[in-house]
Design an enzyme around this catalytic site. Structure first.
Site, mmCIF file in Angstrom:
data_model
loop_
_atom_site.group_PDB
_atom_site.id
_atom_site.type_symbol
_atom_site.label_atom_id
_atom_site.label_comp_id
_atom_site.label_asym_id
_atom_site.label_seq_id
_atom_site.Cartn_x
_atom_site.Cartn_y
_atom_site.Cartn_z
ATOM 1 N N GLU A 2 40.738 65.510 50.874
ATOM 2 C CA GLU A 2 39.892 64.957 52.039
ATOM 3 C C GLU A 2 38.539 64.493 51.265
ATOM 4 O O GLU A 2 37.507 64.234 51.904
ATOM 5 C CB GLU A 2 39.308 66.342 52.793
ATOM 6 C CG GLU A 2 40.742 66.557 53.611
ATOM 7 C CD GLU A 2 40.552 67.425 54.774
ATOM 8 O OE1 GLU A 2 39.423 68.139 55.037
ATOM 9 O OE2 GLU A 2 41.566 67.582 55.489
ATOM 10 N N GLU B 9 12.493 73.730 40.337
ATOM 11 C CA GLU B 9 12.957 72.480 40.550
ATOM 12 C C GLU B 9 12.312 71.747 41.682
ATOM 13 O O GLU B 9 12.802 70.664 42.179
ATOM 14 C CB GLU B 9 14.460 72.703 40.885
ATOM 15 C CG GLU B 9 15.314 72.957 39.949
ATOM 16 C CD GLU B 9 15.394 72.428 38.707
ATOM 17 O OE1 GLU B 9 15.058 71.534 38.408
ATOM 18 O OE2 GLU B 9 16.428 72.809 37.861
ATOM 19 N N HIS C 195 21.254 73.416 45.931
ATOM 20 C CA HIS C 195 21.458 73.719 44.360
ATOM 21 C C HIS C 195 22.128 74.782 43.824
ATOM 22 O O HIS C 195 21.502 75.858 44.353
ATOM 23 C CB HIS C 195 20.128 73.179 43.481
ATOM 24 C CG HIS C 195 20.431 73.344 42.146
ATOM 25 N ND1 HIS C 195 21.515 72.821 41.012
ATOM 26 C CD2 HIS C 195 19.692 74.431 41.375
ATOM 27 C CE1 HIS C 195 21.352 73.103 39.790
ATOM 28 N NE2 HIS C 195 20.223 74.282 40.102
HETATM 29 O O1 2HA Z 1 16.071 78.088 39.946
HETATM 30 O O2 2HA Z 1 18.829 77.017 39.084
HETATM 31 O O3 2HA Z 1 17.722 74.860 38.122
HETATM 32 C C1 2HA Z 1 16.822 78.203 38.744
HETATM 33 C C2 2HA Z 1 17.772 77.240 38.759
HETATM 34 C C3 2HA Z 1 17.068 76.037 37.876
HETATM 35 ZN ZN ZN Z 2 19.979 75.553 38.126
#
Ligand code: 2HA
Ligand code: ZN
Length: 267
Positions: free
Chosen positions: A165, A113, A135
């Site tokens: 909150e 990503e 992420h």
């Molecule tokens: O890296 O989460 O979105 C693995 C993931 C891709």
């Molecule tokens: Zn992912």
């Protein structure tokens, strides 16, 4: 200083471990990034090697020219991050024209990503002090993407009314993007558009992409979103009529009390 002694490296390790405890990182799920400050770069540059090839970026990021990005290496299993941890991260240097990168430390290849992280970090620096992205794949937020209408307003309002909150933790709301292939340029573009307005973007059927001034604060935002999503899913799962909620007026008052303004979505 060695990179493995730095605060940013150890903060990343800690928060990834917390993410694993939350169940957010099955298999190779998840990735993080941090745009390093000049003082951070200077403090660890003794560890850099400038021998690896430049690799072109599918979407040039001039806003990130000459920056150093600390990120996770592709295929890394977060659950096993402690084992040879230094191979599960890497630092990428962005070229002067923002069109390519080279790995100057760590694992051989950055996250799949990468493009989304770079494009979003580039947008974030134009409007905020946010220089970290976390992420993850939290189940309740992902589950909500199957049952709520696919728009920013529906998600923001559903989360705001699920936990008091949220009205000030993300008073701007959250962005929502539809299905995209993981790691695709389309996902990167859609995310970087939403991040111009929101600190966090929910990826339909996939996960959360949250930003912050530090890895810890990006994690905290993902955590707040997932907690609210969990409450919403539990409420929906009872199948009982919803008799009570946090009204829009109460959300606005909460945001104002802490110096924020609740985003007002146009219908
Ligand atoms: O890296 O989460 O979105 C693995 C993931 C891709
Ligand atoms: Zn992912």
């Amino acid at each position: 200083m060695k990179i493995i002694e730095s605060n940013f490296y150890n903060e990343a390790l800690r928060f990834i471990r917390y993410g694993c405890e939350m169940g957010w990182h099955e298999r190779n799920a998840g990735n993080i990034s941090l745009r390093l400050l000049k003082e951070e770069v200077d403090s660890v540059s003794e560890d850099f090697a400038f021998e690896r090839e430049w690799v072109s970026i599918s979407y040039p990021v001039p806003e990130m020219a000459n920056e150093f990005i600390f990120t996770t290496a592709t295929g890394s299993y977060f659950i096993d991050i402690q084992n040879c941890a230094e191979t599960k991260f890497c630092i990428c240097q962005i070229s002067g024209d923002g069109g390519s990168y080279r790995v100057v430390w760590g694992g051989t290849k950055p996250t799949s990503e990468l493009c989304g992280h770079l494009m979003s970090l580039g947008q974030l620096r134009k409007r905020s002090a946010n220089r970290a992205v976390y992420h993850c794949h939290p189940a309740n937020t992902v589950a909500l993407t199957y049952v709520l209408p696919k728009d920013d307003k529906s998600f923001s309002e559903a989360l705001w009314e699920s936990e008091t909150e949220c009205a000030f933790v993300f008073s701007e709301g959250v962005g929502l993007v539809p299905f995209f292939v993981p790691g695709s340029l389309d996902l990167a573009i859609a995310t970087s558009e939403k991040i111009q307005k929101y600190n966090a973007v929910i990826w339909s059927f996939h996960g959360v992409f949250a930003s912050g001034e530090t890895i810890g604060s990006a994690f905290g935002l993902a955590h707040a979103i997932e907690k609210a999503a969990e409450i919403k899913i539990k409420v929906l799962s009872t199948g009982l009529p919803v008799l009570n909620t946090i009204s829009t007026e109460e959300q606005k008052k909460t945001a104002n009390t802490y110096g924020y303004k609740l985003n007002e979505f146009k219908d």
